[in-house]
Design a protein around this motif. Structure first.
Motif, PDB file in Angstrom:
ATOM      1  N   ALA A 110       0.772  -1.091   0.073  1.00 48.11           N
ATOM      2  CA  ALA A 110      -0.027   0.217   0.126  1.00 48.11           C
ATOM      3  C   ALA A 110       0.873   1.258  -0.037  1.00 48.11           C
ATOM      4  N   LEU A 111       0.585   2.258  -0.899  1.00 51.77           N
ATOM      5  CA  LEU A 111       1.411   3.429  -1.020  1.00 51.77           C
ATOM      6  C   LEU A 111       0.786   4.493  -0.064  1.00 51.77           C
ATOM      7  N   LEU A 112      -0.575   4.374  -0.338  1.00 52.79           N
ATOM      8  CA  LEU A 112      -1.419   5.467   0.662  1.00 52.79           C
ATOM      9  C   LEU A 112      -2.716   5.369   0.703  1.00 52.79           C
ATOM     10  N   HIS A 113      -3.520   5.575   1.631  1.00 53.07           N
ATOM     11  CA  HIS A 113      -4.941   5.339   1.936  1.00 53.07           C
ATOM     12  C   HIS A 113      -5.419   6.869   2.055  1.00 53.07           C
ATOM     13  N   ARG A 114      -6.510   7.239   1.274  1.00 54.24           N
ATOM     14  CA  ARG A 114      -7.364   8.605   1.301  1.00 54.24           C
ATOM     15  C   ARG A 114      -8.738   8.375   1.481  1.00 54.24           C
ATOM     16  N   THR A 115      -9.376   9.200   2.021  1.00 53.55           N
ATOM     17  CA  THR A 115     -10.522   8.984   2.537  1.00 53.55           C
ATOM     18  C   THR A 115     -11.380  10.291   2.003  1.00 53.55           C
ATOM     19  N   CYS A 116     -12.651  10.079   1.755  1.00 55.23           N
ATOM     20  CA  CYS A 116     -13.516  11.049   1.246  1.00 55.23           C
ATOM     21  C   CYS A 116     -15.155  10.913   2.188  1.00 55.23           C
ATOM     22  N   VAL A 117     -15.896  11.802   2.035  1.00 56.37           N
ATOM     23  CA  VAL A 117     -17.087  11.560   2.631  1.00 56.37           C
ATOM     24  C   VAL A 117     -18.516  11.638   1.667  1.00 56.37           C
ATOM     25  N   TYR A 118     -19.179  10.841   1.470  1.00 60.56           N
ATOM     26  CA  TYR A 118     -20.176  10.662   0.757  1.00 60.56           C
ATOM     27  C   TYR A 118     -21.406  11.445   1.552  1.00 60.56           C
ATOM     28  N   ASP A 119     -22.008  12.337   0.814  1.00 65.68           N
ATOM     29  CA  ASP A 119     -23.215  13.149   1.549  1.00 65.68           C
ATOM     30  C   ASP A 119     -24.492  12.705   0.799  1.00 65.68           C
ATOM     31  N   MET A 120     -25.416  12.140   1.322  1.00 67.70           N
ATOM     32  CA  MET A 120     -26.431  11.446   0.577  1.00 67.70           C
ATOM     33  C   MET A 120     -27.788  11.834   0.785  1.00 67.70           C
ATOM     34  N   PRO A 121     -28.743  12.471   0.197  1.00 70.94           N
ATOM     35  CA  PRO A 121     -30.149  12.302   0.561  1.00 70.94           C
ATOM     36  C   PRO A 121     -30.548  10.562   0.190  1.00 70.94           C
ATOM     37  N   ALA A 122     -31.776  10.405   0.654  1.00 70.77           N
ATOM     38  CA  ALA A 122     -32.181   8.944   0.793  1.00 70.77           C
ATOM     39  C   ALA A 122     -32.112   8.286  -0.624  1.00 70.77           C
ATOM     40  N   ASP A 123     -32.380   8.947  -1.479  1.00 74.61           N
ATOM     41  CA  ASP A 123     -32.142   8.412  -3.058  1.00 74.61           C
ATOM     42  C   ASP A 123     -31.101   8.464  -3.515  1.00 74.61           C
ATOM     43  N   ARG A 124     -29.934   8.992  -2.958  1.00 72.60           N
ATOM     44  CA  ARG A 124     -28.668   9.293  -3.575  1.00 72.60           C
ATOM     45  C   ARG A 124     -28.532   9.889  -4.701  1.00 72.60           C
ATOM     46  N   ASP A 125     -29.503  10.731  -5.129  1.00 74.81           N
ATOM     47  CA  ASP A 125     -29.516  11.668  -6.257  1.00 74.81           C
ATOM     48  C   ASP A 125     -29.046  13.046  -5.722  1.00 74.81           C
ATOM     49  N   PHE A 126     -28.704  13.666  -6.915  1.00 78.77           N
ATOM     50  CA  PHE A 126     -28.298  15.089  -6.509  1.00 78.77           C
ATOM     51  C   PHE A 126     -29.507  16.113  -6.049  1.00 78.77           C
ATOM     52  N   VAL A 127     -29.352  17.148  -5.484  1.00 78.71           N
ATOM     53  CA  VAL A 127     -29.972  18.257  -5.319  1.00 78.71           C
ATOM     54  C   VAL A 127     -29.586  19.414  -5.970  1.00 78.71           C
ATOM     55  N   VAL A 128     -30.288  20.053  -6.871  1.00 74.24           N
ATOM     56  CA  VAL A 128     -30.207  21.339  -7.614  1.00 74.24           C
ATOM     57  C   VAL A 128     -31.409  22.180  -7.590  1.00 74.24           C
ATOM     58  N   ASP A 129     -31.594  23.010  -6.955  1.00 74.00           N
ATOM     59  CA  ASP A 129     -32.891  23.625  -6.903  1.00 74.00           C
ATOM     60  C   ASP A 129     -32.699  25.117  -6.048  1.00 74.00           C
ATOM     61  N   ALA A 130     -33.617  25.826  -6.447  1.00 73.14           N
ATOM     62  CA  ALA A 130     -33.904  27.130  -5.763  1.00 73.14           C
ATOM     63  C   ALA A 130     -34.541  26.720  -4.455  1.00 73.14           C
ATOM     64  N   LEU A 131     -34.054  27.422  -3.231  1.00 74.65           N
ATOM     65  CA  LEU A 131     -34.946  27.212  -1.997  1.00 74.65           C
ATOM     66  C   LEU A 131     -36.375  28.030  -2.065  1.00 74.65           C
ATOM     67  N   PRO A 132     -37.387  26.932  -1.556  1.00 80.82           N
ATOM     68  CA  PRO A 132     -38.795  27.410  -1.723  1.00 80.82           C
ATOM     69  C   PRO A 132     -38.884  28.699  -0.930  1.00 80.82           C
ATOM     70  N   GLY A 133     -39.518  29.675  -1.628  1.00 84.01           N
ATOM     71  CA  GLY A 133     -39.608  30.975  -1.181  1.00 84.01           C
ATOM     72  C   GLY A 133     -38.811  31.902  -1.377  1.00 84.01           C
ATOM     73  N   TYR A 134     -37.459  31.291  -1.861  1.00 77.83           N
ATOM     74  CA  TYR A 134     -36.244  32.244  -1.931  1.00 77.83           C
ATOM     75  C   TYR A 134     -35.667  31.897  -3.426  1.00 77.83           C
ATOM     76  N   PRO A 135     -36.278  32.423  -4.594  1.00 77.16           N
ATOM     77  CA  PRO A 135     -35.650  32.071  -5.766  1.00 77.16           C
ATOM     78  C   PRO A 135     -34.148  32.674  -6.047  1.00 77.16           C
TER      79      PRO A 135
END
Length: 391
Positions: free
Chosen positions: A309-334
């Motif tokens: 092993a040369l090196l190990h790296r980590t990252c964090v998955y940040d997931m809604p329940a369906d593991r799909d993107f969120v791309v949207d305007a905030l409701p009430g605040y376009p």
């Protein structure tokens, strides 16, 4: 208090740096980017060399975006003179009759619907074209020639450098602590400082949960600390990009890997190993326990890649329940746009930055992002069953 910004972007990683660049290309003249770490931050999900870039997805909601994704990277490369995408081709492998085999069927369906070519592979095809592989007799595969490596670190550097040159103001080491939403404007607090702006883009990755209260919405954001490992194989030449492609093995666990790139080693990981954490529990160094699990896969399927092993790296998955993107305007605040990449947005970073810039300058985008709204069941229904499948 600093006033007078047309656009404020929170987060300068893969997505935030891209949004800043595309805002500058759209003519926005008073853009501020706030980043809790330094420029070119390595603590988020954009600190490693490589991400898989591909057309192959389980659904057309992604595959319909991938031609524009590739085109957008080509524009960035042309504008910067900086190579970010390395074409290697890619293979997806699975055993007949398994759930992974069904996933390959979904990939074929999405590719066919969008008109993107692919090639089915028999086990003999796999063994003859890539003798590095040891696969079971019931293995089948799929080849897609455009798959390759997206250098996520270079992408952040290119977007940041070009945005800076265009006059975008970056404030590193500036952690946002609160956001005041107003009718047509925002005030962003960072410790003792405050910044006012007309439009706000929130692209904080796995730290989004820390700002949900200020933004006035909440949904379960599951964090999983993942690990990639680099192995110093003694047969490096057999695993360079001209001899070995990017690959995904769809089994009981999904494994994926890269040819030699960035380090003099082969890189491998499991997708969704499920090491769930809270935001303050993240660690930036990997461990030999996960490294041994990855080594065992290599021993079974890519024995010539086994090495120290040369090196190990980590990252964090940040997931809604369906593991799909969120791309949207905030409701009430376009004037407030929120992005969440669900742990797999690196390959889409420049396109997503461009879409966020479109939404923040004209209020619309030509790309279909309806599947990534804040009002879908995975966001609004507390009883939505999590489905953290490979994306």
């Amino acid at each position: 208090m600093t006033t007078g910004y047309s656009h404020i972007v929170i987060g300068a990683g893969g997505i935030g740096s891209a949004a800043a660049y595309w805002l500058s290309r759209a003519g926005a003249e008073r853009v501020l980017v706030l980043e809790q770490y330094g420029l070119l931050p390595t603590q988020g999900s954009s600190g490693d060399h490589s991400r898989i870039i591909r057309h192959s997805y389980h659904s057309t909601k992604y595959t319909r975006l991938t031609p524009a994704m590739f085109d957008t990277w080509a524009e960035v490369e042309d504008h910067s003179g900086f190579q970010i995408y390395t074409k290697t081709g890619g293979i997806d492998l699975a055993r007949t009759g398994t759930p992974g085999h069904s996933t390959l069927g979904e990939y074929r369906g999405a590719l066919g619907a969008v008109g993107i070519p692919y090639e089915d592979l028999s086990v003999d095809d796999v063994r003859s074209r890539w003798p590095q592989w040891r696969v079971e007799d019931d293995t089948v595969g799929m080849w897609q020639e455009d798959t390759g490596i997206l250098d996520i670190r270079k992408s952040v550097s290119a977007h940041t450098s070009m945005a800076l040159a265009a006059g975008v103001e970056f404030r590193p080491h500036t952690k946002v602590t609160d956001i005041e939403l107003r009718d047509g404007s925002v005030k962003v607090h960072a410790g003792s400082e405050a910044f006012e702006g007309e439009q706000l883009i929130v692209s904080t990755g796995s730290w989004l949960g820390d700002l949900m209260g200020s933004l006035g919405f909440s949904f379960p954001l599951t964090l999983s600390q993942e690990q990639v490992s680099y192995f110093a194989t003694p047969k490096l030449r057999d695993f360079t990009p001209d001899r070995h492609p990017v690959w995904i093995y769809h089994g009981d666990q999904h494994y994926y890997g890269f040819p030699v790139y960035g380090e003099a080693a082969t890189k491998i990981a499991r997708d969704m190993r499920g090491h769930f954490i809270e935001s303050d529990e993240r660690r930036f160094e990997g461990d030999d326990i996960e490294g041994e699990i990855l080594t065992e896969f290599l021993r079974s399927h890519l024995p010539d890649a086994v090495g120290p092993a040369l090196l190990h790296r980590t990252c964090v998955y940040d997931m809604p329940a369906d593991r799909d993107f969120v791309v949207d305007a905030l409701p009430g605040y376009p004037n407030v746009t929120v992005f969440n990449g669900a742990g797999h947005a690196g390959k889409f970073a420049s396109l997503m930055g461009r879409i966020l810039a479109d939404l923040a300058t004209s209020g619309e985008t030509r790309h279909d992002i309806s599947a990534f709204s804040l009002d879908r069941p995975a966001i609004t229904d507390p009883d939505f069953a999590p489905a953290f499948i490979l994306r």
